[in-house]
Structures are given as structure tokens and as C-alpha cells.
Design an enzyme around this catalytic site. Structure first.
Site, PDB file in Angstrom:
ATOM      1  N   HIS A 355       0.828  -1.206   0.000  1.00  0.00           N
ATOM      2  CA  HIS A 355       0.000   0.000   0.000  1.00  0.00           C
ATOM      3  C   HIS A 355       0.867   1.264   0.000  1.00  0.00           C
ATOM      4  CE1 HIS A 355      -3.461  -2.570   0.730  1.00  0.00           C
ATOM      5  NE2 HIS A 355      -2.827  -3.104   1.757  1.00  0.00           N
ATOM      6  N   ASN A 633       7.205  17.965  17.764  1.00  0.00           N
ATOM      7  CA  ASN A 633       7.575  16.644  17.271  1.00  0.00           C
ATOM      8  C   ASN A 633       8.071  16.712  15.835  1.00  0.00           C
ATOM      9  OD1 ASN A 633       7.474  13.606  17.666  1.00  0.00           O
ATOM     10  ND2 ASN A 633       6.179  13.828  15.855  1.00  0.00           N
ATOM     11  N   ARG A 636      11.697  17.647  15.689  1.00  0.00           N
ATOM     12  CA  ARG A 636      12.588  16.579  16.151  1.00  0.00           C
ATOM     13  C   ARG A 636      12.733  15.458  15.129  1.00  0.00           C
ATOM     14  NH1 ARG A 636       9.674  17.338  21.114  1.00  0.00           N
ATOM     15  NH2 ARG A 636       8.375  15.556  20.542  1.00  0.00           N
ATOM     16  N   HIS A 643      19.063  17.801  13.842  1.00  0.00           N
ATOM     17  CA  HIS A 643      18.479  17.942  15.178  1.00  0.00           C
ATOM     18  C   HIS A 643      19.425  17.426  16.248  1.00  0.00           C
ATOM     19  CE1 HIS A 643      16.206  16.221  18.623  1.00  0.00           C
ATOM     20  NE2 HIS A 643      15.618  17.394  18.589  1.00  0.00           N
ATOM     21  N   TYR A 651      21.642  23.177  22.584  1.00  0.00           N
ATOM     22  CA  TYR A 651      20.675  23.108  23.684  1.00  0.00           C
ATOM     23  C   TYR A 651      21.322  22.549  24.959  1.00  0.00           C
ATOM     24  CZ  TYR A 651      16.391  21.929  26.199  1.00  0.00           C
ATOM     25  OH  TYR A 651      15.406  21.828  27.139  1.00  0.00           O
ATOM     26  N   SER A 674      19.284  27.948  14.120  1.00  0.00           N
ATOM     27  CA  SER A 674      18.729  27.282  12.945  1.00  0.00           C
ATOM     28  C   SER A 674      18.204  28.277  11.921  1.00  0.00           C
ATOM     29  CB  SER A 674      17.615  26.325  13.376  1.00  0.00           C
ATOM     30  OG  SER A 674      17.049  25.677  12.259  1.00  0.00           O
ATOM     31  N   HIS A 678      19.726  28.809   8.116  1.00  0.00           N
ATOM     32  CA  HIS A 678      18.883  28.643   6.928  1.00  0.00           C
ATOM     33  C   HIS A 678      18.852  29.922   6.094  1.00  0.00           C
ATOM     34  CE1 HIS A 678      17.431  25.012   8.986  1.00  0.00           C
ATOM     35  NE2 HIS A 678      16.941  24.638   7.810  1.00  0.00           N
TER      36      HIS A 678
END
Length: 775
Positions: A355, A633, A636, A643, A651, A674, A678
């Protein structure tokens, strides 16, 4: 050669293969052209449906559409012979028809109206009656105005008594009519929809005899064309209002009757209730089972990575217990960082399901249709197969210089960071001034990172005028190598500091081969060794590189078919809210396709190909980001490789330096780094500063990160996430494409610093707008 290829994609030529949107656009880009026939494609799609029009540049760039039949004749029944004096249209005659115009389809006509602010059409109607029999009294003129009718494109009747549309002049037996409409009158939504004329009913002759015959033979010579004047601003189209169904029932559900007994009805209701309870219990049990299985698998993976076996311990530095304890204090108090384990990529596992693989086949079929449509159109237009890819040749230009630049960057990263670390680590324990030595080595490393690896590649790119794709290759490699060099130093410096405190502990310095493997490995976190697969599947490598090549051609067709036709003339319009809204929504489809192609080509195919060649066994370059119900989420799981670097070195290190305080500040710092990275990549690669992506990261990205947090569950949040993601892609494609063409259409000879910061698309129309009104 490169410059000419670039101009071919930005400047319409008015030919069948490269049509303009309107004659006004053609006059902007080629002011030297004279009046004549050219090709235009108002809907900016495939040039296969481009239509040939007459461009009147002398009148300011009028787009003139010719009728299929320039002269028609018909015999109308006299008004006196018809009982009810009803209108008799030309299409109702035995030889009549609905007026058509050369190459003007419904779609092209609709887009041509959107790009026009006024339209006019001239018609000449004559009777074959001698001029000396003409009765030129004012009464006859008024009668003509009263009973001459036209049918517009909207099937709305136009009468000459309405002076807002038509003007009339008479010469003998000929009546010349000019119908003119504007887009701002507000009748029927837009008066432009009234033209072109589709039918005619003269009813009586304009040359009246004293003893008139019962029929009138009238000719209409439509030798002049429908002329549309292009607008600088697309008109505001009225919304379509949905009507409520007035006949809908408001009395509730219909009554259901049954002829069965009460016991049977009770049993049926009971079975339905039991069935609903069973389905609810099934859903609850499946959800609980899924949660427990996930927790079990996560704990199993964590335990397997923490086992002190030779196969796993080789993945981490060979340190004693005391050294490990010291190292924890030098790093962060939480844990020892990322653990690498053997696992496959998620899409490789999903593609084993029929599928899921069918969705992949759908994208392949769409690419085949793109290729076939291009080949067929080229064969029809040129009489041969045209297999040139000018856009790809232009975008990837100067490849030898690109390879040379990359080779210099790579060799410098291989020599300088490793040489500095080796020199510092070898003399740190024996140095009398270790702090001074560390300061000098750190300053040299930062100077190399900022100047040698940061400034020089960007200077080479800008100085030599690399095309966009070549710039992306150099700048993305520049950023990757900077991150790898930082990771190598950051992971090894604490080990040297721990060894220096223990006099009997030897200094652990990685080998050159380990560092060289890390530079090619598809990860940004340094380890002395990684889990490895036993063999290399070269067939798998070839498949992945072919898929990368296919995605490259896929992106080529997306830009050629969906982006370039839309944006190459977008700066001929005013920068207002309506234009931006339409531009954003029209850019969603190519933006989403580019997003999918970038993910599949780089994060899946490219990284898996290099991982297979290096036998790198940890293939978790991404997770199931498409199932995310929160932006936290999504951030991440979209790009796990980047990340992990941001999490470990931005971090966690910030929390370690701040004593586990200011977690919100640490998160803000991650977003800022970030966003700056970019925006730096896009600014260098596009050649202009337009901080759209930075604003989306820092404003909407931070906002959505707190609104759509991890506690948001359920399908509706996934829908919201996808909707906002699609809209963001449309904003990026729209604004950056507009600025790209504005930079080309409106170059500045001696720009100041403020001009470099101000987007050119905000004022580019002011420089080219006067050309629209020039003769």
C-alpha cells in the site's frame, strides 16, 4: 552561454515555444518590437494552448483577438412579418452560428480577463440597399438604437440604448458600433465578461425604402478584433456566494416504522449496543497495546545500547570508570549523548508494504506524464524530439570551479582542525601554560572556522557568480563541514582534559582514518567508531543515486511547468494584498512538491547511498514526521541528523553552562541558530537578502511550537500541522520567486547598503510601470 540560458527562462519572446502572458508584457521586455502577430499564453501553463494574437504596441500594448469569420451575412425576417416582434438572433437562422474567435478557449479567455482592465470590440453592420434610398433622419437613428441587439459572452443582452457600453456612428448604409467595457463598473461581477460578442440581432435594415420588402438581408463585417488592454493590477473578483437550500427539511429525522414485534425490536437494539461497546473496547485495547509495545521497544533499545559488550562498547571512547565520571561533568549532567545502533531507514521498511509502495509508484507515474507531455509538445512544435535541459545546464554551471572549491574546503577541514587538535593535545600535559596554549589553539580554530571555512567559500561563490544550484552545493557543504569540525573538537577536548588530570592516563587522540571516516559519514556527531554492516550492496547504492537523479529531473519539470511561467511576469503587477494572496495559494502545489522531493532525494536517497558505501549501520536520518500532531515533534523528526547536532551542541551545552537553568532561553537559542543558518544559505545562494524564512522560523515557528505542543493528539492536529506546512511552503516559493525576478528586472547600478536590505519586489513595479502606458 550561461547568461543566455538564464535570459531564455526569464524573458518571453512571443513565440509558440516561449509565449508572453499578454502583449503588454511583451512590450515591457522587448520595447523595440513593432505591431504584428505574436503568441500569448494568459494561463501560463503549457505553451501548447498558446494563441496567436495581434499586438498593437502603438496603442500601448493592446492584445487583439481575431474572429474565426471576419464577415458574415444573414437574412432576417422583417419585424412587421413577426407576430410578437420577438428578437431573432443570428444563431437562430438556418445558416447561423455562435461567433467564435481564433484559438480563444474558455480557460485562456478567463485568464485574459484577469490580466486586463478594459476591453473593446468594433463591428460594422451594413444593408445592401443603395445609399440614395437611405432615410437619414434622427427618427431612423433612434429606431436603430432602440432595436439593435447584441449577445455578450455571458449570454446577457446588450442594447445600444445603454450608452455605458456602446457608441454608434453611421455612414450611409453602414452602422459602425464600438462596444467598450471596464472592469470597475461592477455590473454582473465584472463587465469584462460581456465581451467578446457572441450573437447579433439587427432586426431591421438601416437603409429604409419607402416601399420596403418584408425581409432584410444584412451583412456584418467583423473585420476588427476584440482588443484588451492589460492591467498593472489584477482586478478584485467577487466571491461566489453559496445559496442555502430553501427546501431542506427542518422537522428532524424522518420517522421509521416497523411491522415487527416489540421483542424483535428490543433484540436488535441490544445487538447494536453490544456491537458499539465491542468496537469501543477494541479501539481502547489496540491503543493500549500499541503504547505498551512502543514502551517495550524503546526500553529494549536503550538497554541494548547500555550493555557493556565488546560490540557495543567499541562504539564509544575506551575510557575507565573514573574517566567516564569526569567526562560526564565536563559534558552535561543528563547523559553521555547520542547512541548509535543498527537500524534501517523508515521508508525502506515502509516500502515493503504494498500500500505504501503504491504511493511511490504514483509519484513515478506523475514524473512519466511530465516527461511525455514535454516530449509530445516539443515534437508537435519543432517536428523533432527536443532533449535539451537549459535550466539544469544553467543552474549547475561552472561545475569544475565548484569541484575545485569543494576540494579545497575538504582538504582544509581534514588538515587544519585535526592538526590543531593533535598539536594542542600532544603538548597540553607537558605545557607550563596550558591555559595560554588552549587559548591560542582555540583562537586559531575559531579564526579558521570564521575566515578560512566561513568567509572564503562565500567570497568565491559571490565573486565568480555561481548559478543557484552550484551555490547550494558549495554553501551546504560549507555548513556541513563547519558542523563536523565543531563536533570533532567538542567530543575530543573533554577526553584530553580528563586525561590531563590523571597523570597515569594516556592521552586519547583519534587516528586520521577515524576522522576521515567521520567527514564522509552521514552524521554530524563524532564517535571513534560506529556500528557497521558486514557487506556493501552496490545495487542498493546505484538505486539510490538513480532516485536522486530522478528527483532532480522531477524538480526541473516542477520549476519549468509550475513556477517559471507563473513568476516571470509577476513583477509587472502591483505589490498589493490580493496579488500576494493569489500568488501564495498558486505556489502551494510546487512548494509541496519541492518539499517532498528535497526530503526524499537528500534525507533518504543521498544519505542512505553514502551510508551503504561506508557500511554505516545507523540509518535513522529521519523519523515519521508526517504523522506529527505538533510542531515540536515535527522539528525533532524531520531532520534527525541536524536535530542531533543542535540538541547536543547548542541546547544541552547551553543548559550545562547555565546550570540547567533557562530552558526557554536554550530553546530560543536553538531556533535562532537554525533560522540564521537557513537564512544565510538562502541569501548566499539566491544572491539577495530577504529574511522570509527567518521570520517564519522565529515568529510562526516559535508560536506553533508552543501552541501545537506534544500534548496535542488526534487526527485534527495532524491536519492543522499539514495545512500550516503547505501554506508556509506557498509563502516561501511565492516571495522568494517574486524577489528573484525583481532582482533581474530592476537591477541597481550603485546600490547602497539600505537598498541591499530592502526587498526589490516591493518597488520593482514603480520602475517598469511607466512603460505600460508608453506608446
Amino acid at each position: 552561454m550561461i547568461q543566455s540560458s538564464s535570459d531564455a527562462f526569464s524573458m518571453p519572446e512571443g513565440t509558440k515555444g516561449n509565449p508572453a502572458t499578454t502583449c503588454s508584457e511583451l512590450m515591457m521586455t522587448h520595447p523595440h518590437l513593432t505591431d504584428g502577430h505574436f503568441y500569448v499564453d494568459p494561463n501560463q501553463g503549457c505553451p501548447f494552448d498558446a494563441l496567436s494574437v495581434f499586438c498593437n504596441f502603438t496603442a500601448g500594448g493592446l492584445t487583439c483577438v481575431s474572429p474565426v469569420e471576419s464577415q458574415i451575412s444573414g437574412r432576417w425576417t422583417s419585424e412587421k412579418t413577426r407576430s410578437n416582434a420577438s428578437i431573432q438572433w443570428f444563431s437562430q437562422l438556418s445558416n447561423g452560428f455562435w461567433f467564435e474567435y481564433t484559438g480563444l478557449t474558455t480557460v485562456q479567455l478567463r485568464f485574459l480577463r484577469l490580466r486586463s482592465h478594459s476591453a473593446s470590440q468594433n463591428l460594422t453592420i451594413a444593408c445592401p440597399t443603395p445609399a440614395e434610398d437611405y432615410n437619414g433622419t434622427s427618427k431612423g437613428s433612434n429606431a436603430t438604437q432602440r432595436i439593435l441587439h447584441f449577445m455578450g459572452d455571458t449570454k446577457e443582452e446588450l442594447r445600444l440604448s445603454n450608452s455605458a457600453y456602446a457608441t454608434l456612428s453611421r455612414q450611409g448604409c453602414e452602422v459602425k458600433v464600438q462596444v467598450s467595457v471596464q472592469s470597475s463598473t461592477g455590473v454582473q461581477g465584472s463587465d469584462l465578461e460581456l465581451l467578446p460578442i457572441r450573437d447579433l440581432s439587427p432586426v431591421i435594415c438601416f437603409c429604409l425604402r419607402r416601399n420596403s420588402k418584408p425581409a432584410c438581408d444584412t451583412r456584418m463585417a467583423n473585420s476588427e478584433r476584440v482588443a484588451l488592454r492589460s492591467r498593472r493590477v489584477i482586478p478584485r473578483m467577487p466571491g461566489i456566494l453559496d445559496e442555502d437550500d430553501s427546501n431542506a427539511s427542518s422537522n428532524g429525522d424522518p420517522r421509521i416504522t416497523s411491522n415487527g414485534t416489540l421483542e424483535v425490536e428490543h433484540v436488535i437494539n441490544k445487538k447494536l449496543q453490544l456491537k458499539m461497546k465491542a468496537e469501543h473496547l477494541k479501539a481502547h485495547l489496540m491503543k493500549q497495546l500499541d503504547s505498551q509495545v512502543n514502551e517495550f521497544m524503546d526500553s529494549l533499545i536503550e538497554e541494548s545500547t547500555c550493555l557493556d559488550t565488546p560490540s557495543v562498547s567499541s562504539f564509544s571512547p575506551p575510557l575507565c570508570d573514573k574517566e567516564r565520571s569526569k567526562l560526564r561533568q565536563l559534558r552535561t549532567p543528563q547523559d553521555q549523548g547520542k547512541q548509535f545502533v543498527i537500524r534501517r531507514s523508515l521508508l525502506d521498511e515502509l516500502f515493503e508494504v504494498n500500500h505504501i509502495r503504491t504511493i511511490y509508484h504514483m509519484f513515478i507515474a506523475l514524473l512519466i506524464l511530465f516527461i511525455l507531455s514535454t516530449l509530445v509538445v516539443d515534437f508537435i512544435d519543432e517536428g523533432r524530439l527536443v532533449l535539451d535541459f537549459d535550466l539544469l545546464v544553467y543552474a549547475f554551471g561552472q561545475l569544475p570551479l565548484v569541484v575545485s572549491t569543494w576540494l579545497c574546503m575538504f582538504l582544509s577541514v581534514l588538515v587544519v582542525p585535526y592538526g590543531l587538535f593533535h598539536l594542542w593535545a600532544g603538548h597540553y600535559q607537558t605545557s607550563r601554560h596550558p591555559a595560554l596554549l588552549s587559548g591560542l589553539a582555540g583562537a586559531a580554530f575559531l579564526l579558521y572556522q570564521g575566515l578560512g571555512l566561513g568567509f572564503l567559500p562565500s567570497y568565491v561563490v559571490m565573486k565568480n557568480g555561481f548559478p543557484p544550484a552550484s551555490r547550494f552545493i558549495v554553501i551546504l557543504e560549507q555548513v556541513r563541514l563547519i558542523m563536523k569540525a565543531h563536533s570533532f573538537v567538542r567530543e575530543n577536548v573533554p577526553r584530553v582534559l580528563v586525561s590531563a588530570q590523571e597523570k597515569n592516563t594516556p592521552v586519547v587522540i583519534p587516528q586520521v582514518t577515524q576522522y576521515l571516516y567521520f567527514l564522509f559519514a552521514p552524521t554530524l556527531i563524532y564517535r571513534d567508531s560506529y556500528p557497521r554492516n558486514p557487506v556493501i550492496r552496490w545495487g542498493y547504492v546505484a538505486t539510490k543515486f538513480l532516485q536522486v537523479l530522478g528527483c532532480l529531473f522531477y524538480a526541473y519539470y516542477v520549476f519549468v511547468r509550475l513556477c517559471i511561467p507563473q513568476f516571470r511576469s509577476i513583477n509587472l503587477q502591483l505589490f498589493d494584498l490580493r496579488v500576494i494572496v493569489l500568488c501564495v495559494f498558486n505556489s502551494i502545489l510546487p512548494g509541496v512538491l519541492v518539499l517532498f522531493l528535497a526530503f526524499f532525494a537528500f534525507l533518504h536517497c543521498w544519505l542512505n547511498a553514502f551510508a551503504e558505501m561506508l557500511r554505516f549501520a545507523d540509518r535513522m536520518f529521519y523519523k515519521d514526521w508526517w504523522n506529527s500532531t505538533s510542531y515540536a515533534n515535527y522539528y525533532r523528526t524531520w531532520n534527525v541528523v541536524v536535530h542531533d547536532w543542535l540538541y547536543n551542541y547548542i541546547y544541552r551545552d547551553f543548559l550545562w553552562m547555565s546550570g540547567n537553568r533557562f530552558r526557554m532561553t536554550a530553546m530560543l537559542l536553538v531556533f535562532t541558530v537554525s533560522a540564521v543558518a537557513h537564512e544565510y544559505v538562502l541569501a548566499i545562494c539566491f544572491g539577495f537578502f530577504y529574511p522570509v524564512l527567518f521570520c517564519l522560523f522565529m515568529c510562526f515557528g516559535m508560536l506553533f511550537n508552543f501552541i501545537l505542543h506534544d500534548r496535542r493528539k488526534g487526527p485534527i492536529w495532524n491536519v492543522i500541522m499539514w495545512t500550516s506546512l503547505f501554506l508556509g511552503q506557498g509563502v516561501l516559493i511565492c516571495l522568494y520567486s517574486r524577489e528573484w525576478y525583481a532582482q533581474r528586472y530592476c537591477p541597481l547600478q550603485e546600490p547602497s547598503f539600505l537598498h541591499l536590505l530592502k526587498p526589490r519586489s516591493w518597488s520593482c513595479h514603480q520602475q517598469i510601470a511607466p512603460a505600460e502606458d508608453s506608446p
